[in-house]
Design an enzyme around this catalytic site. Structure first.
Site, PDB file in Angstrom:
ATOM      1  N   TYR A 139      -0.649   7.279   3.193  1.00 22.70           N
ATOM      2  CA  TYR A 139      -0.136   6.443   4.283  1.00 22.70           C
ATOM      3  C   TYR A 139       1.400   6.367   4.189  1.00 22.70           C
ATOM      4  CZ  TYR A 139      -5.030   5.573   5.062  1.00 22.70           C
ATOM      5  OH  TYR A 139      -6.355   5.758   5.325  1.00 22.70           O
TER       6      TYR A 139
ATOM      7  N   HIS B   3       0.856  -1.191   0.000  1.00 28.31           N
ATOM      8  CA  HIS B   3       0.000   0.000   0.000  1.00 28.31           C
ATOM      9  C   HIS B   3       0.893   1.243   0.000  1.00 28.31           C
ATOM     10  CE1 HIS B   3      -3.184   2.734   0.520  1.00 28.31           C
ATOM     11  NE2 HIS B   3      -3.884   2.120   1.465  1.00 28.31           N
TER      12      HIS B   3
ATOM     13  N   HIS C 221      -2.590   6.968  -1.059  1.00 30.65           N
ATOM     14  CA  HIS C 221      -3.581   7.636  -0.196  1.00 30.65           C
ATOM     15  C   HIS C 221      -3.021   8.352   1.025  1.00 30.65           C
ATOM     16  CE1 HIS C 221      -6.522   4.349  -1.874  1.00 30.65           C
ATOM     17  NE2 HIS C 221      -5.982   5.083  -2.816  1.00 30.65           N
TER      18      HIS C 221
END
Ligand SMILES: Cc1cc2nc3c(=O)[nH]c(=O)nc-3n(C[C@H](O)[C@H](O)[C@H](O)COP(=O)(O)O)c2cc1C
Length: 375
Positions: free
Chosen positions: A184, A179, A182
């Site tokens: 993070y 990930h 976004h």
């Protein structure tokens, strides 16, 4: 965009083609987008989570990307109901999820997650763990109650991602997704707004990519050469929706090339509306540019089958059904290779089966009440 009769027959033809992602053959082009559900008390995915994913695999989703799942670093998360990808009980739960999805004929990849400076200290699962990030800045630019990562922190997080990836292969998953989107942790390094470091991990686009690239390389080293490594990234950040990592294709290439060189097999370009051109002078969306610049297979995402982007879901709003003719045109042109579907699949486990058999009239609008259950 409306639903036409021609999309009914074209959908099956275009979406049903298998695709190879390194050593994995995905039976069709439909991917379930990663969606945090918070139904895993103690970080352990249970039988309801197994059934939730297996239902969608049985109904024709080719590749499931699980909800974000925390890597084994105490600062990685801030909820005891988000599944963790470390610990005996947690991994045993995940192994059963993978088994259930395989039994239903699907493939499945966990999304490995570290939230970095988004964390609020005091929250579970490890209340005392500080928030950590590249420069101790939150995504909105304020100084958080966290700290800039030390050399030791960088090594610990790199190790945590590598361990989680090794665990994914060991427990029967078909690949991993990192990930990097976004706002993070990995994205906090990629983005100049949160990365003010003056060491080797800060500076220009290539420097800011160094941390993520080292994670990719460490993951690559511990998994089999044919085990697919997917990297999800985005221009937008949670709470800063107009943020951009790259203003030009050249800047985007500076971010993506080191990641590809480190061993990314597949890029997942997260956008809110897949039909929007990314840079002036071309119709290509972000996934299209990613494929053009890296030559790697790419996944697109953003309001597939729905009119109204997912921010409305977070605001508690629904979204009506929308046709997918334009999406099929783009797939047919090989602008990108796979299509991730979020809310439409959260709403309706049968979404893929309906689309693949041309039953567009049976598609359901998105209703935020769907968030309340794991149906
Ligand atoms: C309830 C919900 C949870 C989400 N959780 C994650 C997540 O854990 N990881 C991630 O990368 N994106 C997450 N997203 C974003 C989705 O993966 C997807 O990119 C977004 O919903 C746009 O696709 P859609 O328009 O088809 O819903 C989430 C979205 C929703 C609606």
């Amino acid at each position: 965009m409306t639903i036409t009769a021609s999309s009914a027959s074209r959908a099956a033809e275009i979406l049903s083609r298998p695709v190879a992602l390194n050593g994995l053959t995905v039976p069709n082009r439909i991917v379930m987008a990663p969606m945090t559900r918070m139904f895993s008390p103690g970080g352990v995915p249970g039988e309801d989570v197994q059934a939730y994913y297996a239902r969608r695999a049985a109904a024709g989703v080719g590749l499931i990307l699980t909800e974000g799942t925390y890597v084994g670093h105490e600062s990685a998360g801030q909820s005891d109901r988000v599944p963790r990808f470390h610990g005996e009980e947690q991994l045993a739960g995940w192994a059963k999820v993978a088994e259930a999805v395989h039994a239903a004929g699907g493939t499945i990849v966990p999304q490995l997650w570290h939230i970095g400076m988004v964390r609020k200290q005091g929250e579970p699962p490890f209340a005392d763990a500080p928030a950590v990030g590249p420069s101790g800045l939150r995504v909105d630019g304020t100084e958080g109650t966290g700290r800039a990562m030390t050399r030791g922190d960088l090594d610990d997080v790199i190790g945590a991602f590598a361990e989680a990836a090794a665990a994914a292969e060991r427990t029967g998953f078909d690949g991993v997704e990192l990930h990097g989107a976004h706002g993070y942790l990995l994205d906090q390094f990629l983005w100049a707004g949160t990365n003010r470091r003056t060491d080797a991990y800060g500076g220009d686009h290539v420097d800011r990519t160094k941390f993520a690239a080292e994670i990719v390389a460490a993951v690559r080293e511990v998994v089999s050469p044919d085990f697919p490594v997917i990297f999800r990234y985005s221009q937008w950040k949670q709470e800063v929706y107009d943020a951009r990592l790259a203003e030009t294709p050249e800047e985007l290439e500076a971010v993506l090339a080191p990641l590809a060189a480190a061993g990314v097999d597949v890029f997942h370009a997260s956008t809110r509306r897949y039909w929007q051109p990314e840079f002036e002078g071309s119709d290509l969306n972000l996934a299209g540019w990613t494929k053009k610049l890296t030559g790697r297979p790419t996944i697109t995402v953003g309001s597939v089958g729905l009119d109204g982007d997912f921010l409305r879901a977070f605001a508690g709003e629904g979204a009506p059904v929308q046709g997918i003719d334009d999406l099929l045109d783009r797939l047919e042109r090989d602008e990108f290779d796979l299509v991730a579907v979020g809310r439409a699949l959260l709403q309706d486990p049968q979404w893929a089966a309906k689309v693949l058999s041309g039953r567009f009239d049976e598609l359901k609008p998105y209703d935020p009440a769907a968030l309340k259950t794991l149906s």
